[in-house]
Design a protein around this motif. Structure first.
Motif, PDB file in Angstrom:
ATOM      1  N   ALA A 223       8.033   7.666   7.731  1.00 36.83           N
ATOM      2  CA  ALA A 223       9.137   7.025   6.994  1.00 36.83           C
ATOM      3  C   ALA A 223       8.847   5.537   6.822  1.00 36.83           C
ATOM      4  CB  ALA A 223      10.436   7.227   7.768  1.00 36.83           C
ATOM      5  N   GLN A 224       8.271   4.918   7.845  1.00 37.12           N
ATOM      6  CA  GLN A 224       7.986   3.482   7.729  1.00 37.12           C
ATOM      7  C   GLN A 224       6.914   3.240   6.670  1.00 37.12           C
ATOM      8  OE1 GLN A 224      10.008   1.555   9.243  1.00 37.12           O
ATOM      9  NE2 GLN A 224       9.073  -0.119   8.078  1.00 37.12           N
ATOM     10  N   ILE A 225       5.925   4.138   6.606  1.00 38.50           N
ATOM     11  CA  ILE A 225       4.890   3.979   5.580  1.00 38.50           C
ATOM     12  C   ILE A 225       5.512   4.116   4.200  1.00 38.50           C
ATOM     13  CG2 ILE A 225       2.882   5.160   4.600  1.00 38.50           C
ATOM     14  CD1 ILE A 225       2.005   5.794   7.421  1.00 38.50           C
ATOM     15  N   CYS A 226       6.419   5.100   4.050  1.00 38.14           N
ATOM     16  CA  CYS A 226       7.052   5.271   2.728  1.00 38.14           C
ATOM     17  C   CYS A 226       7.864   4.027   2.379  1.00 38.14           C
ATOM     18  CB  CYS A 226       7.965   6.496   2.752  1.00 38.14           C
ATOM     19  SG  CYS A 226       7.087   8.028   2.916  1.00 38.14           S
ATOM     20  N   ARG A 227       8.519   3.427   3.385  1.00 41.29           N
ATOM     21  CA  ARG A 227       9.299   2.219   3.061  1.00 41.29           C
ATOM     22  C   ARG A 227       8.370   1.093   2.651  1.00 41.29           C
ATOM     23  NH1 ARG A 227      12.377   3.540   7.402  1.00 41.29           N
ATOM     24  NH2 ARG A 227      14.278   4.601   6.764  1.00 41.29           N
ATOM     25  N   ASP A 228       7.195   0.996   3.300  1.00 39.20           N
ATOM     26  CA  ASP A 228       6.246  -0.050   2.884  1.00 39.20           C
ATOM     27  C   ASP A 228       5.865   0.132   1.421  1.00 39.20           C
ATOM     28  OD1 ASP A 228       6.314  -1.131   5.283  1.00 39.20           O
ATOM     29  OD2 ASP A 228       4.345  -0.449   5.973  1.00 39.20           O
ATOM     30  N   ALA A 229       5.828   1.394   0.978  1.00 37.67           N
ATOM     31  CA  ALA A 229       5.440   1.644  -0.418  1.00 37.67           C
ATOM     32  C   ALA A 229       6.663   1.611  -1.325  1.00 37.67           C
ATOM     33  CB  ALA A 229       4.777   3.019  -0.507  1.00 37.67           C
ATOM     34  N   ASP A 230       7.760   0.971  -0.847  1.00 34.03           N
ATOM     35  CA  ASP A 230       8.991   0.842  -1.643  1.00 34.03           C
ATOM     36  C   ASP A 230       9.547   2.191  -2.042  1.00 34.03           C
ATOM     37  OD1 ASP A 230       8.625  -1.746  -1.390  1.00 34.03           O
ATOM     38  OD2 ASP A 230       7.569  -2.035  -3.285  1.00 34.03           O
ATOM     39  N   GLN A 231       9.339   3.229  -1.201  1.00 34.71           N
ATOM     40  CA  GLN A 231       9.911   4.549  -1.529  1.00 34.71           C
ATOM     41  C   GLN A 231      11.001   4.852  -0.514  1.00 34.71           C
ATOM     42  OE1 GLN A 231       9.104   6.189  -4.161  1.00 34.71           O
ATOM     43  NE2 GLN A 231       7.469   4.764  -4.750  1.00 34.71           N
ATOM     44  N   GLY A 232      12.112   4.096  -0.590  1.00 37.75           N
ATOM     45  CA  GLY A 232      13.166   4.283   0.412  1.00 37.75           C
ATOM     46  C   GLY A 232      13.724   5.689   0.392  1.00 37.75           C
ATOM     47  N   ALA A 233      13.834   6.293  -0.833  1.00 35.80           N
ATOM     48  CA  ALA A 233      14.449   7.625  -0.919  1.00 35.80           C
ATOM     49  C   ALA A 233      13.610   8.635  -0.153  1.00 35.80           C
ATOM     50  CB  ALA A 233      14.550   8.032  -2.389  1.00 35.80           C
ATOM     51  N   ILE A 234      12.296   8.599  -0.360  1.00 36.24           N
ATOM     52  CA  ILE A 234      11.440   9.567   0.342  1.00 36.24           C
ATOM     53  C   ILE A 234      11.552   9.349   1.843  1.00 36.24           C
ATOM     54  CG2 ILE A 234       9.071  10.329   0.632  1.00 36.24           C
ATOM     55  CD1 ILE A 234       8.497   9.462  -2.170  1.00 36.24           C
ATOM     56  N   ALA A 235      11.609   8.080   2.268  1.00 29.75           N
ATOM     57  CA  ALA A 235      11.716   7.804   3.709  1.00 29.75           C
ATOM     58  C   ALA A 235      12.980   8.435   4.267  1.00 29.75           C
ATOM     59  CB  ALA A 235      11.716   6.301   3.939  1.00 29.75           C
ATOM     60  N   MET A 236      14.097   8.309   3.507  1.00 30.77           N
ATOM     61  CA  MET A 236      15.348   8.894   4.012  1.00 30.77           C
ATOM     62  C   MET A 236      15.209  10.407   4.136  1.00 30.77           C
ATOM     63  SD  MET A 236      17.373   6.504   4.620  1.00 30.77           S
ATOM     64  CE  MET A 236      18.925   7.364   4.776  1.00 30.77           C
ATOM     65  N   LYS A 237      14.535  11.029   3.155  1.00 32.43           N
ATOM     66  CA  LYS A 237      14.393  12.499   3.219  1.00 32.43           C
ATOM     67  C   LYS A 237      13.580  12.901   4.438  1.00 32.43           C
ATOM     68  CE  LYS A 237      16.671  13.022  -0.474  1.00 32.43           C
ATOM     69  NZ  LYS A 237      17.067  11.615  -0.409  1.00 32.43           N
ATOM     70  N   VAL A 238      12.525  12.147   4.731  1.00 35.47           N
ATOM     71  CA  VAL A 238      11.705  12.494   5.902  1.00 35.47           C
ATOM     72  C   VAL A 238      12.546  12.383   7.161  1.00 35.47           C
ATOM     73  CG1 VAL A 238       9.738  11.745   7.280  1.00 35.47           C
ATOM     74  CG2 VAL A 238       9.558  11.810   4.806  1.00 35.47           C
ATOM     75  N   GLU A 239      13.357  11.320   7.233  1.00 37.48           N
ATOM     76  CA  GLU A 239      14.174  11.157   8.447  1.00 37.48           C
ATOM     77  C   GLU A 239      15.212  12.262   8.535  1.00 37.48           C
ATOM     78  OE1 GLU A 239      15.579   7.225   8.195  1.00 37.48           O
ATOM     79  OE2 GLU A 239      13.717   6.347   8.934  1.00 37.48           O
ATOM     80  N   LEU A 240      15.778  12.659   7.392  1.00 39.53           N
ATOM     81  CA  LEU A 240      16.768  13.758   7.426  1.00 39.53           C
ATOM     82  C   LEU A 240      16.110  15.024   7.948  1.00 39.53           C
ATOM     83  CD1 LEU A 240      19.507  15.015   6.538  1.00 39.53           C
ATOM     84  CD2 LEU A 240      18.401  15.510   4.367  1.00 39.53           C
TER      85      LEU A 240
END
Lengths: 128, 67
Positions: free
Chosen positions: A85-102
């Motif tokens: 999720a942190q890697i996705c946030r670094d790539a400005d993909q907050g939505a994908i990060a949230m899905k991974v955490e869910l």
């Protein structure tokens, strides 16, 4: 594995990623993923040793290995999900990060439900 | 463990080479070749990173018994 080497790797990785960030952003992201993986691999051996000690203590205190196994699985799932999720946030993909955490929360719940049921049954047995 | 650090510098080297190559190609008017060079560079680095992720996930699976 002292902290100096880890901080050295992290610093060089950060500087190199900064250099690449303006010409080729995807390469900078791949480089930061690589540095993250390297640092965690260095730490993983120490975590393995701690887990073995925990397992021995649980064995002596004759706690059933199911609970410790589930606990370790939950820790592993939580760590991997947070890493990705942190890697996705670094790539400005907050939505994908949230899905991974869910997804990680759901998996942890699935692992935790049997233990909660066991505890409740034990309580009911005590009361009745 | 040491070879991991070499890989970091290798990735950075590839990145800088690709950046310079695409810029040179762009100035010389061959824009599409520049894009091709960029994509190959990203593909090579992606393969290296995915191999490293594979080893990471195997190690985590063995440490945390995450089968």
């Amino acid at each position: 594995m002292d902290i100096l080497q880890i901080s050295g790797i992290a610093l060089t990785g950060a500087v190199l990623a900064m250099i690449l960030k303006y010409q080729k952003p995807p390469l900078a992201m791949l480089l930061s993923i690589f540095v993250g993986v390297t640092i965690f691999l260095l730490v993983l051996t120490k975590i393995g040793a701690i887990v073995d000690v925990l397992r021995q203590l649980a064995g002596q205190a004759n706690i059933s290995s199911i609970y410790l196994g589930t606990l370790l699985k939950i820790i592993g799932i939580a760590y991997i999900a947070d890493f990705i999720a942190q890697i996705c946030r670094d790539a400005d993909q907050g939505a994908i990060a949230m899905k991974v955490e869910l997804a990680a929360k759901v998996m942890v719940l699935v692992l935790a439900v049997p233990i909660v049921v066991a505890v409740l049954q034990a309580l009911l047995r005590l009361i009745s | 463990m040491g070879q991991n650090i070499d890989l970091i510098f290798k990735i950075a080297g590839i990145g800088i080479l690709v950046a310079v190559a695409s810029m040179v190609l762009k100035n010389s008017g061959k824009e599409d070749y520049g894009l091709a060079v960029t994509l190959t560079g990203i593909a090579v680095v992606l393969v290296m990173v995915i191999q490293m992720l594979g080893t990471l996930f195997d190690e985590v699976k063995s440490v945390f018994k995450l089968f």
